[in-house]
Design a protein around this motif. Structure first.
Motif, PDB file in Angstrom:
ATOM      1  N   ALA A 112       0.922  -1.184   0.023  1.00 24.47           N
ATOM      2  CA  ALA A 112      -0.001  -0.166   0.116  1.00 24.47           C
ATOM      3  C   ALA A 112       0.648   1.328   0.129  1.00 24.47           C
ATOM      4  CB  ALA A 112      -1.052  -0.071   1.170  1.00 24.47           C
ATOM      5  N   ARG A 113       2.032   1.323   0.946  1.00 26.48           N
ATOM      6  CA  ARG A 113       2.777   2.452   0.767  1.00 26.48           C
ATOM      7  C   ARG A 113       3.504   2.658  -0.608  1.00 26.48           C
ATOM      8  NH1 ARG A 113       5.955   0.398   4.569  1.00 26.48           N
ATOM      9  NH2 ARG A 113       4.107   0.487   5.809  1.00 26.48           N
ATOM     10  N   GLN A 114       3.800   1.762  -1.413  1.00 31.65           N
ATOM     11  CA  GLN A 114       4.267   1.775  -2.524  1.00 31.65           C
ATOM     12  C   GLN A 114       3.165   2.223  -3.678  1.00 31.65           C
ATOM     13  OE1 GLN A 114       5.188  -2.012  -4.825  1.00 31.65           O
ATOM     14  NE2 GLN A 114       7.122  -1.116  -5.402  1.00 31.65           N
ATOM     15  N   HIS A 118       3.990   5.792  -5.292  1.00 31.86           N
ATOM     16  CA  HIS A 118       4.265   6.019  -6.771  1.00 31.86           C
ATOM     17  C   HIS A 118       3.166   6.867  -7.408  1.00 31.86           C
ATOM     18  CE1 HIS A 118       6.940   2.122  -7.001  1.00 31.86           C
ATOM     19  NE2 HIS A 118       7.641   3.375  -6.232  1.00 31.86           N
ATOM     20  N   GLY A 119       2.212   7.143  -6.627  1.00 36.84           N
ATOM     21  CA  GLY A 119       1.197   8.199  -7.125  1.00 36.84           C
ATOM     22  C   GLY A 119      -0.076   7.789  -7.748  1.00 36.84           C
ATOM     23  N   ILE A 130       2.185  10.889  -0.158  1.00 33.54           N
ATOM     24  CA  ILE A 130       2.958  10.836   1.165  1.00 33.54           C
ATOM     25  C   ILE A 130       2.293   9.744   2.055  1.00 33.54           C
ATOM     26  CG2 ILE A 130       3.345  12.279   3.359  1.00 33.54           C
ATOM     27  CD1 ILE A 130       3.459  14.516   1.530  1.00 33.54           C
ATOM     28  N   ALA A 131       2.785   8.623   2.310  1.00 38.60           N
ATOM     29  CA  ALA A 131       2.140   7.510   2.902  1.00 38.60           C
ATOM     30  C   ALA A 131       1.607   7.809   4.334  1.00 38.60           C
ATOM     31  CB  ALA A 131       2.987   6.451   2.619  1.00 38.60           C
ATOM     32  N   LYS A 146      -6.858   4.082 -13.889  1.00 39.43           N
ATOM     33  CA  LYS A 146      -5.675   3.337 -14.493  1.00 39.43           C
ATOM     34  C   LYS A 146      -5.161   2.351 -13.780  1.00 39.43           C
ATOM     35  CE  LYS A 146      -4.984   6.504 -18.482  1.00 39.43           C
ATOM     36  NZ  LYS A 146      -3.684   7.185 -19.226  1.00 39.43           N
ATOM     37  N   SER A 147      -5.025   2.949 -12.543  1.00 38.33           N
ATOM     38  CA  SER A 147      -4.127   2.033 -11.627  1.00 38.33           C
ATOM     39  C   SER A 147      -4.935   0.741 -11.066  1.00 38.33           C
ATOM     40  CB  SER A 147      -3.716   2.976 -10.243  1.00 38.33           C
ATOM     41  OG  SER A 147      -2.785   4.078 -10.685  1.00 38.33           O
TER      42      SER A 147
END
Length: 205
Positions: A112-114, A118-119, A130-131, A146-147
């Motif tokens: 989840a942090r990644q 990575h926006g 910012i996690a 898209k993600s």
């Protein structure tokens, strides 16, 4: 916290607890601490300091926070009338990366942090990377359209690591989560003795 690249299962075995934010793997088949003498070590009585340290480390590894961040959070949690341990866990549960994980958009807190870094995530419709951003009641988290096609996100939505907590309302199709109310210590997804954690920091911050 520095990027976690070490053996996550070994960490959970050493702490004697499964940490869903750290790994989806289970220690059920290998519950003893790692190492040649792990079985004997599991029967050895731990000192009071060792018990406090292990409880504190559970939090650090599950939520991916540094020692410096933990100290800042403890100082913040001490303010007000709410018990320090309860407030600390509420602050941690409301981190953006943890909300993305608890909503089922990522398989672990690390993943989840990644996603956030990575926006791939929007907060109230605006990009955020910012996690550690702390969410409030009414905030809405969305994975970008898209993600949502990223294999990791698709798999996490299909087979979530945990049941979505009651304080979150999630719409899986749009990959959207909304904070309904503040989480409580009962919402923490692993066994933790918060009194030990509070006592660990009592003379350190």
């Amino acid at each position: 916290m520095a990027r976690m690249t070490g053996p996550r299962l070994k960490i959970m075995r050493a702490l004697g607890v499964e940490l869903p934010g750290l790994s989806r793997k289970s220690i059920e088949n290998r519950p003893n601490p790692p190492g040649q003498h792990g079985q004997q070590a599991s029967r050895r009585r731990r000192s009071d300091f060792a018990v406090k340290l292990m409880e504190k480390q559970k939090i650090r590894f599950n939520y991916g926070v540094s020692e410096k961040q933990m100290r800042r959070l403890i100082l913040e949690a001490r303010k007000g009338s709410e018990p320090t341990g309860d407030k600390l866990m509420s602050l941690l549960e409301r981190r953006l990366d943890n909300v993305v994980f608890r909503a089922g958009f990522a398989p672990t807190g690390i993943a989840a942090r990644q996603l956030v870094n990575h926006g791939h995530v929007l907060l109230n419709g605006k990009p955020v990377n910012i996690a550690s951003v702390r969410l409030q009641v009414g905030d809405v988290v969305t994975v970008k359209e898209k993600s949502r096609k990223i294999p990791m996100v698709v798999e996490a939505l299909a087979t979530p690591s945990l049941t979505v907590p009651e304080w979150l309302s999630v719409e899986a199709v749009s990959a959207t989560a909304k904070i309904g109310h503040l989480p409580s210590i009962e919402d923490v997804p692993f066994a933790i003795d918060m009194q030990q954690v509070v006592e660990f920091y009592s003379n350190r911050v």
